[in-house]
Design a protein around this motif. Structure first.
Motif, PDB file in Angstrom:
ATOM      1  N   TRP A 164      16.696 -18.655  33.864  1.00  9.75           N
ATOM      2  CA  TRP A 164      16.236 -19.975  34.295  1.00  9.75           C
ATOM      3  C   TRP A 164      15.826 -20.782  33.078  1.00  9.75           C
ATOM      4  O   TRP A 164      15.184 -20.251  32.170  1.00  9.75           O
ATOM      5  CB  TRP A 164      15.039 -19.827  35.247  1.00  9.75           C
ATOM      6  CG  TRP A 164      14.388 -21.115  35.653  1.00  9.75           C
ATOM      7  CD1 TRP A 164      14.696 -21.903  36.714  1.00  9.75           C
ATOM      8  CD2 TRP A 164      13.302 -21.765  34.977  1.00  9.75           C
ATOM      9  NE1 TRP A 164      13.879 -23.000  36.757  1.00  9.75           N
ATOM     10  CE2 TRP A 164      13.010 -22.944  35.699  1.00  9.75           C
ATOM     11  CE3 TRP A 164      12.551 -21.469  33.836  1.00  9.75           C
ATOM     12  CZ2 TRP A 164      12.001 -23.821  35.314  1.00  9.75           C
ATOM     13  CZ3 TRP A 164      11.545 -22.340  33.444  1.00  9.75           C
ATOM     14  CH2 TRP A 164      11.276 -23.501  34.185  1.00  9.75           C
ATOM     15  N   VAL A 165      16.222 -22.071  33.052  1.00  8.74           N
ATOM     16  CA  VAL A 165      15.802 -22.969  31.976  1.00  8.74           C
ATOM     17  C   VAL A 165      15.039 -24.132  32.594  1.00  8.74           C
ATOM     18  O   VAL A 165      15.200 -24.439  33.788  1.00  8.74           O
ATOM     19  CB  VAL A 165      17.010 -23.472  31.149  1.00  8.74           C
ATOM     20  CG1 VAL A 165      17.659 -22.319  30.409  1.00  8.74           C
ATOM     21  CG2 VAL A 165      18.030 -24.172  32.042  1.00  8.74           C
ATOM     22  N   PRO A 166      14.184 -24.800  31.816  1.00  5.32           N
ATOM     23  CA  PRO A 166      13.277 -25.803  32.385  1.00  5.32           C
ATOM     24  C   PRO A 166      13.936 -26.971  33.104  1.00  5.32           C
ATOM     25  O   PRO A 166      13.274 -27.647  33.895  1.00  5.32           O
ATOM     26  CB  PRO A 166      12.482 -26.275  31.161  1.00  5.32           C
ATOM     27  CG  PRO A 166      12.444 -25.082  30.271  1.00  5.32           C
ATOM     28  CD  PRO A 166      13.799 -24.467  30.429  1.00  5.32           C
ATOM     29  N   GLY A 175      15.913 -26.615  35.361  1.00  5.20           N
ATOM     30  CA  GLY A 175      16.168 -26.094  36.695  1.00  5.20           C
ATOM     31  C   GLY A 175      17.452 -25.318  36.830  1.00  5.20           C
ATOM     32  O   GLY A 175      17.709 -24.713  37.887  1.00  5.20           O
ATOM     33  N   HIS A 176      18.274 -25.284  35.782  1.00  8.66           N
ATOM     34  CA  HIS A 176      19.556 -24.584  35.870  1.00  8.66           C
ATOM     35  C   HIS A 176      19.337 -23.074  35.824  1.00  8.66           C
ATOM     36  O   HIS A 176      18.554 -22.562  35.024  1.00  8.66           O
ATOM     37  CB  HIS A 176      20.464 -24.996  34.715  1.00  8.66           C
ATOM     38  CG  HIS A 176      21.816 -24.353  34.753  1.00  8.66           C
ATOM     39  ND1 HIS A 176      22.753 -24.637  35.719  1.00  8.66           N
ATOM     40  CD2 HIS A 176      22.371 -23.418  33.943  1.00  8.66           C
ATOM     41  CE1 HIS A 176      23.835 -23.911  35.503  1.00  8.66           C
ATOM     42  NE2 HIS A 176      23.632 -23.173  34.432  1.00  8.66           N
ATOM     43  N   VAL A 177      20.037 -22.354  36.695  1.00 10.60           N
ATOM     44  CA  VAL A 177      19.989 -20.901  36.737  1.00 10.60           C
ATOM     45  C   VAL A 177      21.400 -20.363  36.511  1.00 10.60           C
ATOM     46  O   VAL A 177      22.366 -20.847  37.118  1.00 10.60           O
ATOM     47  CB  VAL A 177      19.444 -20.378  38.083  1.00 10.60           C
ATOM     48  CG1 VAL A 177      19.572 -18.861  38.186  1.00 10.60           C
ATOM     49  CG2 VAL A 177      17.977 -20.791  38.246  1.00 10.60           C
ATOM     50  N   SER A 178      21.523 -19.379  35.637  1.00 15.29           N
ATOM     51  CA  SER A 178      22.812 -18.773  35.342  1.00 15.29           C
ATOM     52  C   SER A 178      22.657 -17.260  35.287  1.00 15.29           C
ATOM     53  O   SER A 178      21.537 -16.736  35.290  1.00 15.29           O
ATOM     54  CB  SER A 178      23.365 -19.301  34.011  1.00 15.29           C
ATOM     55  OG  SER A 178      22.452 -19.022  32.951  1.00 15.29           O
ATOM     56  N   VAL A 179      23.771 -16.567  35.240  1.00 16.06           N
ATOM     57  CA  VAL A 179      23.759 -15.109  35.143  1.00 16.06           C
ATOM     58  C   VAL A 179      23.730 -14.721  33.677  1.00 16.06           C
ATOM     59  O   VAL A 179      24.610 -15.110  32.896  1.00 16.06           O
ATOM     60  CB  VAL A 179      24.980 -14.496  35.844  1.00 16.06           C
ATOM     61  CG1 VAL A 179      25.014 -12.980  35.609  1.00 16.06           C
ATOM     62  CG2 VAL A 179      24.948 -14.799  37.338  1.00 16.06           C
ATOM     63  N   PHE A 180      22.718 -13.963  33.297  1.00 14.53           N
ATOM     64  CA  PHE A 180      22.615 -13.454  31.929  1.00 14.53           C
ATOM     65  C   PHE A 180      23.424 -12.172  31.772  1.00 14.53           C
ATOM     66  O   PHE A 180      24.111 -11.988  30.768  1.00 14.53           O
ATOM     67  CB  PHE A 180      21.146 -13.198  31.582  1.00 14.53           C
ATOM     68  CG  PHE A 180      20.938 -12.511  30.256  1.00 14.53           C
ATOM     69  CD1 PHE A 180      21.033 -13.217  29.074  1.00 14.53           C
ATOM     70  CD2 PHE A 180      20.638 -11.148  30.198  1.00 14.53           C
ATOM     71  CE1 PHE A 180      20.844 -12.584  27.844  1.00 14.53           C
ATOM     72  CE2 PHE A 180      20.444 -10.508  28.982  1.00 14.53           C
ATOM     73  CZ  PHE A 180      20.549 -11.226  27.799  1.00 14.53           C
ATOM     74  N   ARG A 181      23.355 -11.293  32.776  1.00 13.64           N
ATOM     75  CA  ARG A 181      24.105 -10.025  32.704  1.00 13.64           C
ATOM     76  C   ARG A 181      24.446  -9.544  34.104  1.00 13.64           C
ATOM     77  O   ARG A 181      23.586  -9.534  34.992  1.00 13.64           O
ATOM     78  CB  ARG A 181      23.295  -8.956  31.978  1.00 13.64           C
ATOM     79  CG  ARG A 181      23.980  -7.581  31.923  1.00 13.64           C
ATOM     80  CD  ARG A 181      23.144  -6.595  31.129  1.00 13.64           C
ATOM     81  NE  ARG A 181      23.027  -7.027  29.742  1.00 13.64           N
ATOM     82  CZ  ARG A 181      22.032  -6.673  28.921  1.00 13.64           C
ATOM     83  NH1 ARG A 181      21.064  -5.889  29.361  1.00 13.64           N
ATOM     84  NH2 ARG A 181      22.007  -7.104  27.680  1.00 13.64           N
TER      85      ARG A 181
END
Length: 304
Positions: free
Chosen positions: A61-63, A65-71
């Motif tokens: 999560w980044v400020p 609001g974007h959420v992505s898959v790290f692993r």
């Protein structure tokens, strides 16, 4: 008590008011997990990583609001922390091991056995200022195929371990827990707090956090009960710089004074698994709770 996200507080002691920001409500940052766990803040990357254990992924999560898959797959990673060099240290249920993600992205296995037998399923992990790694090893990841791979335990007890990554030496520091879970050092590292969550499968077991004196940075002594929960069981937790313990519970996050007195609660509409402090000033409490990631600003800062 009716839940109000604009004021999600249950004040049990007036001291709690000085640790919260009354007009800072509870924010749901993401939903869509199966069992959210293991939050860890990366200040240099301005992001939060956390585990979604059954879905075999670590999310970022980044400020904005974007959420992505790290692993993904994550090998059923549960607890995460950072070492003093900034590298990610993780507890993998699937591999029954503790690993370190190097700067180039490669993975180093730090511990996967003790006395020639496989670990149960490392759960949560912290790093001390001397670089030693302390972790818990309950059996949750081998109880079924939901958060790992079902298997029989090879260790006779469910232990708390100390690992020296420089030498590879691993030692048991506590062996009398039902299911050791979250753990954290006091701000001055003279004490280690460890949760026992064994009431998850045996309601006769205590729902408490124990505290131990740290002796010479290597062993633990004088174990005693620090606090008991009145709703649910303790899982992951963190301390602020004052020494208050902010722990997961069934109805939210419970805040205990350094003496073990319940000061108040941050109420959350889902069962909480873990917390961490983050943000530029380390005054934002990130909360992993069943399907969601939440946060709330507080009037204290997290202990390093």
């Amino acid at each position: 008590m009716q839940f109000d996200p604009s004021f999600p507080y249950d004040i049990r002691d007036e001291r709690f008011r000085q640790y919260i920001v009354g007009n800072a409500g509870l924010e749901e940052l993401y939903s869509g997990c199966r069992w959210a766990e293991g939050p860890v803040w990366f200040a240099d990357m301005d992001c939060l990583l956390w585990s979604d254990i059954p879905n075999q992924r670590i999310l970022r999560w980044v400020p904005d609001g974007h959420v992505s898959v790290f692993r993904q797959p994550s090998n059923f990673t549960n607890g995460n922390t950072r070492d003093r060099q900034g590298r990610l240290v993780s507890c993998e249920h699937g591999g029954r091991r503790v690993t370190r993600t190097e700067i180039d992205g490669s993975i180093t296995v730090l511990a996967d056995s003790y006395n020639g037998k496989r670990l149960n399923s490392p759960n949560d992990v912290v790093v001390r200022s001397d670089d030693t790694i302390w972790f818990t090893d309950p059996t949750y990841g081998i109880l079924s195929d939901y958060e790992g791979y079902k298997a029989e335990p090879e260790q006779q007890t469910r232990n708390v371990y100390r690992l020296d990554p420089a030498t590879g030496e691993i030692s048991i520091v506590v062996d009398d827990f039902g299911q050791p879970n979250g753990l954290a050092f006091s701000p001055d590292e003279t004490k280690l707090y460890v949760a026992d969550s064994s009431s998850s499968h045996d309601i006769t077991r205590p729902r408490h956090i124990r505290v131990f004196d740290v002796v010479d940075g290597k062993t633990l002594a004088n174990g005693r009960e620090f606090c008991a929960l009145d709703n649910g069981l303790p899982d992951g937790f963190r301390l602020d710089t004052i020494g208050n313990v902010w722990t997961s519970a069934a109805d939210g996050v419970h805040c205990f004074s350094p003496e073990g007195k319940l000061l108040g609660k941050v109420l959350v509409p889902q069962t909480v698994a873990n917390v961490t402090f983050g943000g530029p000033r380390k005054n934002r409490l990130f909360i992993t709770a069943t399907k969601s990631l939440y946060s709330v600003y507080v009037a204290v800062t997290g202990a390093v």
